[in-house]
Scaffold this motif. Sequence first.
Motif, PDB file in Angstrom:
ATOM      1  N   GLY A  24       0.766  -1.243   0.000  1.00 53.35           N
ATOM      2  CA  GLY A  24       0.000   0.000   0.000  1.00 53.35           C
ATOM      3  C   GLY A  24       0.796   1.292   0.000  1.00 53.35           C
ATOM      4  O   GLY A  24       0.318   2.326   0.447  1.00 53.35           O
TER       5      GLY A  24
ATOM      6  N   HIS B 225       2.958   4.503  -1.963  1.00 50.82           N
ATOM      7  CA  HIS B 225       2.507   5.428  -3.018  1.00 50.82           C
ATOM      8  C   HIS B 225       3.633   5.876  -3.914  1.00 50.82           C
ATOM      9  O   HIS B 225       3.878   7.063  -4.049  1.00 50.82           O
ATOM     10  N   PHE B 226       4.324   4.937  -4.521  1.00 47.82           N
ATOM     11  CA  PHE B 226       5.369   5.347  -5.461  1.00 47.82           C
ATOM     12  C   PHE B 226       4.771   5.741  -6.812  1.00 47.82           C
ATOM     13  O   PHE B 226       5.074   6.781  -7.362  1.00 47.82           O
TER      14      PHE B 226
ATOM     15  N   GLY C 173      -2.007   9.932  -3.058  1.00 46.25           N
ATOM     16  CA  GLY C 173      -0.890   9.969  -2.120  1.00 46.25           C
ATOM     17  C   GLY C 173       0.373  10.597  -2.681  1.00 46.25           C
ATOM     18  O   GLY C 173       1.454  10.414  -2.123  1.00 46.25           O
TER      19      GLY C 173
ATOM     20  N   VAL D 234      14.604   7.809  -7.027  1.00 41.11           N
ATOM     21  CA  VAL D 234      13.190   7.811  -6.653  1.00 41.11           C
ATOM     22  C   VAL D 234      12.945   8.840  -5.555  1.00 41.11           C
ATOM     23  O   VAL D 234      12.001   9.633  -5.614  1.00 41.11           O
TER      24      VAL D 234
ATOM     25  N   VAL E 154      12.984  12.402  -6.855  1.00 40.59           N
ATOM     26  CA  VAL E 154      11.815  12.807  -7.638  1.00 40.59           C
ATOM     27  C   VAL E 154      10.604  13.008  -6.729  1.00 40.59           C
ATOM     28  O   VAL E 154       9.793  13.911  -6.947  1.00 40.59           O
ATOM     29  N   LEU E 155      10.501  12.204  -5.702  1.00 42.29           N
ATOM     30  CA  LEU E 155       9.287  12.231  -4.874  1.00 42.29           C
ATOM     31  C   LEU E 155       9.436  13.054  -3.598  1.00 42.29           C
ATOM     32  O   LEU E 155       8.509  13.121  -2.803  1.00 42.29           O
TER      33      LEU E 155
ATOM     34  N   ARG F 234       6.620  15.476  -2.400  1.00 37.88           N
ATOM     35  CA  ARG F 234       5.226  15.053  -2.586  1.00 37.88           C
ATOM     36  C   ARG F 234       4.688  14.534  -1.256  1.00 37.88           C
ATOM     37  O   ARG F 234       4.755  13.360  -0.965  1.00 37.88           O
TER      38      ARG F 234
ATOM     39  N   ALA G 266       1.525  14.956   0.006  1.00 32.56           N
ATOM     40  CA  ALA G 266       0.109  14.567  -0.003  1.00 32.56           C
ATOM     41  C   ALA G 266      -0.600  15.026   1.261  1.00 32.56           C
ATOM     42  O   ALA G 266      -1.428  14.318   1.827  1.00 32.56           O
TER      43      ALA G 266
ATOM     44  N   MET H  86       4.704   4.444   5.870  1.00 30.08           N
ATOM     45  CA  MET H  86       5.018   4.247   4.451  1.00 30.08           C
ATOM     46  C   MET H  86       3.845   4.559   3.539  1.00 30.08           C
ATOM     47  O   MET H  86       4.010   4.904   2.390  1.00 30.08           O
ATOM     48  N   GLN H  87       2.636   4.400   4.081  1.00 30.90           N
ATOM     49  CA  GLN H  87       1.450   4.555   3.242  1.00 30.90           C
ATOM     50  C   GLN H  87       0.939   5.989   3.229  1.00 30.90           C
ATOM     51  O   GLN H  87      -0.042   6.288   2.554  1.00 30.90           O
ATOM     52  N   THR H  88       1.596   6.889   3.982  1.00 27.79           N
ATOM     53  CA  THR H  88       1.048   8.235   4.111  1.00 27.79           C
ATOM     54  C   THR H  88       1.199   9.059   2.839  1.00 27.79           C
ATOM     55  O   THR H  88       0.247   9.667   2.367  1.00 27.79           O
ATOM     56  N   SER H  89       2.417   9.085   2.303  1.00 27.17           N
ATOM     57  CA  SER H  89       2.628   9.910   1.118  1.00 27.17           C
ATOM     58  C   SER H  89       3.770   9.327   0.295  1.00 27.17           C
ATOM     59  O   SER H  89       4.521   8.476   0.771  1.00 27.17           O
ATOM     60  N   ALA H  90       3.874   9.828  -0.932  1.00 29.55           N
ATOM     61  CA  ALA H  90       4.939   9.348  -1.805  1.00 29.55           C
ATOM     62  C   ALA H  90       6.296   9.637  -1.180  1.00 29.55           C
ATOM     63  O   ALA H  90       7.209   8.807  -1.226  1.00 29.55           O
TER      64      ALA H  90
ATOM     65  N   SER I 109       6.896   7.059   1.499  1.00 22.87           N
ATOM     66  CA  SER I 109       7.166   5.752   0.891  1.00 22.87           C
ATOM     67  C   SER I 109       8.620   5.663   0.474  1.00 22.87           C
ATOM     68  O   SER I 109       9.319   4.690   0.782  1.00 22.87           O
ATOM     69  N   SER I 110       9.096   6.715  -0.211  1.00 18.21           N
ATOM     70  CA  SER I 110      10.472   6.655  -0.707  1.00 18.21           C
ATOM     71  C   SER I 110      11.473   6.807   0.431  1.00 18.21           C
ATOM     72  O   SER I 110      12.536   6.194   0.426  1.00 18.21           O
TER      73      SER I 110
ATOM     74  N   THR J 206      11.645   3.451   2.245  1.00 15.74           N
ATOM     75  CA  THR J 206      12.256   2.421   1.406  1.00 15.74           C
ATOM     76  C   THR J 206      13.763   2.618   1.307  1.00 15.74           C
ATOM     77  O   THR J 206      14.539   1.667   1.465  1.00 15.74           O
TER      78      THR J 206
END
Lengths: 97, 659, 201
Positions: free
Chosen positions: B256, B258-259, B264, C42, C45-46, C49, C51, C126-130, C133-134, C137
């Motif tokens: 889940g 958001h890449f 998101g 990645v 770029v993100l 973001r 969100a 991890m699921q909150t915003s791009a 997530s990056s 990761t």
Amino acid sequence: MEKHKNGFPVTHVLGFIMSLVLTFGALGVALKTSLPFTTIIWIIGSLAIIQAALQLYMFMHMNEGEDGTANTINVISGFLVAVVAVAGSIWVMSFGM
Amino acid sequence: MDINWHDLFIVGNPLILGSQIAILLSVIGIVALLTYLKRWKWLWREWLTTVDHKKIGIMYILAGVLMFFRGGVDGLMMKAQTSRPEMNFLDAQHYNEVFTTHGVIMILFAAMPLLIGIMNYVIPLQIGARDVAFPQLNALSFWLFFSGAMLFNISFVIGGSPDAGWAAYFPLAGKEFTPGIGNNYYAVAIQIAGIGTLISGINFIVTILKMRAKGMTLMKMPMFTWTSFIASVIIVSAFPIFTVALALMTLDRIFGTHFFTLSGGGMDMMWVNLFWLWGHPEVYIVVLPAFGMFSEVIATFSRKMLFGYKSMVFSVVGIALLSMLVWVHHFFTMGAGPAVNSVFSITTMMIAIPTGVKMFNWLFTMRKGRIEFSTAMLWALAFIPCFLIGGITGVMLAMSAADYQYHNTLFLVAHFHYTLIPGVVFAVFAGLYYWWPKMFGHMLNEKLGKIHFWLFTIGFNVTFMPMFFLGLDGAVRRSYTYSAESGFAPLFLVSAIGAVILALGFATFCYNIYWSARYADRNISNDPWNARTLEWATASPAPFYNFAKVPEVKTLDAFWYMKKHNEGLTLSDDEIKEIHMPSNSGLPFYMGIIFGITGFLLVFEWKLAALVAAVGIIIGLIIRSFDYNDGFHVTVDEIKETEKSWRSSDGKGVKNHVG
Amino acid sequence: MSANVNTALPLEYQTEQNRLNILGFWVFLGAEIILFGTLFAVYSVLNARFAGGPTPKDLFEIKDVMIETILLLTSSFTCGLAIYEMRRNNKNGLLLWLIITLLLGAGFVFMEVNEFIHYVHEGATMQTSAWLSSFFTLLGTHGLHVSMGIGWATMVIIQIFQRGLTPVTARKTFIIGLYWHFLDVVWIFIFTFVYLQGMVR
């Protein structure tokens, strides 16, 4: 590539001190100056690359041994591909604006 | 962890039901046959645990041919569906799945193993080594590839195939628009195979850099070794990018994040960007070793040294550099500004320059040569004009403004089939006909080979040439049907007929393998083609230690030089010394299985179970860490025995050349 | 594959197989550079973001970051000392510095896990915003590498206890050393382009 008999690990200590200096230098530039954002990124980015090179030469002995040249070419080319991936992605994903 | 048992088996489609039954029957058949022949132990000892680069190469080739069959059936199904307007052979969903698996399987599970298989067999022999640098890692590469391939292949009977195209563009490939598990197979299975490929790349770089025979400097390496080396360098440069991209896809779909999602703050085009950062170099990974094979075949059957060896090396290196700088040409229509599109147009067109150099080198190699039209040579000859068509249309596509017209039409599909089929498939056929005697000690039948050649080449052109025109007329790719009013019907029908001819060609090849294995003459020399490089200096098939005495290399085309100067061809008893060889190991096979199980559980999103299975991977690594097996020594007597069996004939009664 | 031993060289370079392994590991590190490079691509770029979720300025604590950085930097230094002692053929010195290295590494992982838990409690998952997530990761991949390194080095330490300093154990130690230094190199870039960059912006 020498076999140390005795002595003091000069290069290691020197490398460690320089790493610390570069780390705190970057911290200072980033948080204690009021330079423009891009300037700061260029400065701290350069410091990071210098520190990485330091680790590669002083700690990892990248260029020692019969394959020293191969190692060096390998690391540099890997780094260049990484730069292409990062810079290229940033540029292309900005749609060239 | 909610297990959806009803998702597990695909039911209700007669085609898939038929396949399920066929798979079940063939598994039962194979198990029964092995048991009946009491071959289980043999299978384990000789193949599943082997670390011999030659056997691993053969397993790669076998897997590649099987996968080529599977991908080919997918292609035939697509051609059947589009042979007439408004056909009802496949429905839209099934068509989506078929073109997706066709693409993935042909590139990753057919082209790659066929090339890596031939590399595995030939490279150590060509450079005068006893094995690759890391034999056990080599076996691991194979089993990871095989595990990934099997995982991908069961998708269509268990859980459903991926259906978002071989490039799996987001947002379509995301959970939001493709909620099933099909695309999880894509993310996980390719990941496992990709790790295997990356390890292969590292292995070949070290092997070629460090294990060459005495005297073989870099500029005395055979061209196939050079191109394989550069392809390995590209593997190591490009595959980590794909590893990351697939991992992010897995995270997006299963965890889940958001890449690449629309919500998101994710960025769908970032997937496309990463995919092609790997995807374009991947094209050169498959095509460069193929170029090397053509170089060997053309030089051998023109009885001349390769023309412009140095320029060939430089152009291969040039292609490798450029290959990392062109990826955006796959998505010119994203709408990036003129600067981006112009830069990538130019870099793309620049690739034509080194490729053109190579073309001329091959032509000049043939000029004034005594050309021998063996089957292998025929493939190389047909490659040149066919690949040229692919290359020229590639330059057309490289113009970003024009690409807005061609994008996603069958013109593009025709273009890349015109590069990949002559560039890779022809090369693999050429390589197999050429090296078959080295691998198995007998030739493939030349007469059947020529039938295979003509059917395949004609079928190929009849299939894909019409697609250029269909594409220019506006027929889009990945569309499962079209209307009668579109006027596409006649050319689509021609294309479908071509596909049948193509399939007949492949069937002839399979029959040729069978026929030659049963009836071909075993009494051939170690050098049936009068060839030029070191792999022909040892027995056919090569003994497991490759060379009793590693030859010393003085020039390019080392074996040719040895024959002309009658140096190093004989072996006296006192030259034979004990040879150190690595021991077999069951660990790579175990790793393949445990990776497959972990992957399967991850595909079904049973995260906890996957985590437990992953512990098995760690255990495998720990076992390997404590493994101090140092291999074994081959005794002088055994070497003497083996060498006598093929050297004694003294060339009398041995058929040197079939043509 | 022949065991032609050259005793003029340090232990880890003495056999042909060792030289192959070391070069192979360097090539692997080349692949790792590109793997992390892609993760940085990645992230770059993100990285803006959000969100509507938290931003770097809301989350990052410079003190914790500096502690993590110094732990890892120092561990890279002690790891270098371990290899230095190995080349002096001083097994106890090697083991001492290697164990200190791992303890520092474990301290780093402990700090990082705490940092992550803290973020999650603040609603940054991890699921909150791009961006997150990056972030997770990139840092997670690095942290996983460090953890793997600790486990792997432990195996090597056990083998040194079992077998003493041989060309094989020396090679294994040397390679884990390369790996460890490399992870520090990656951290330098994380420190610069994730933390400092995030706090300046």
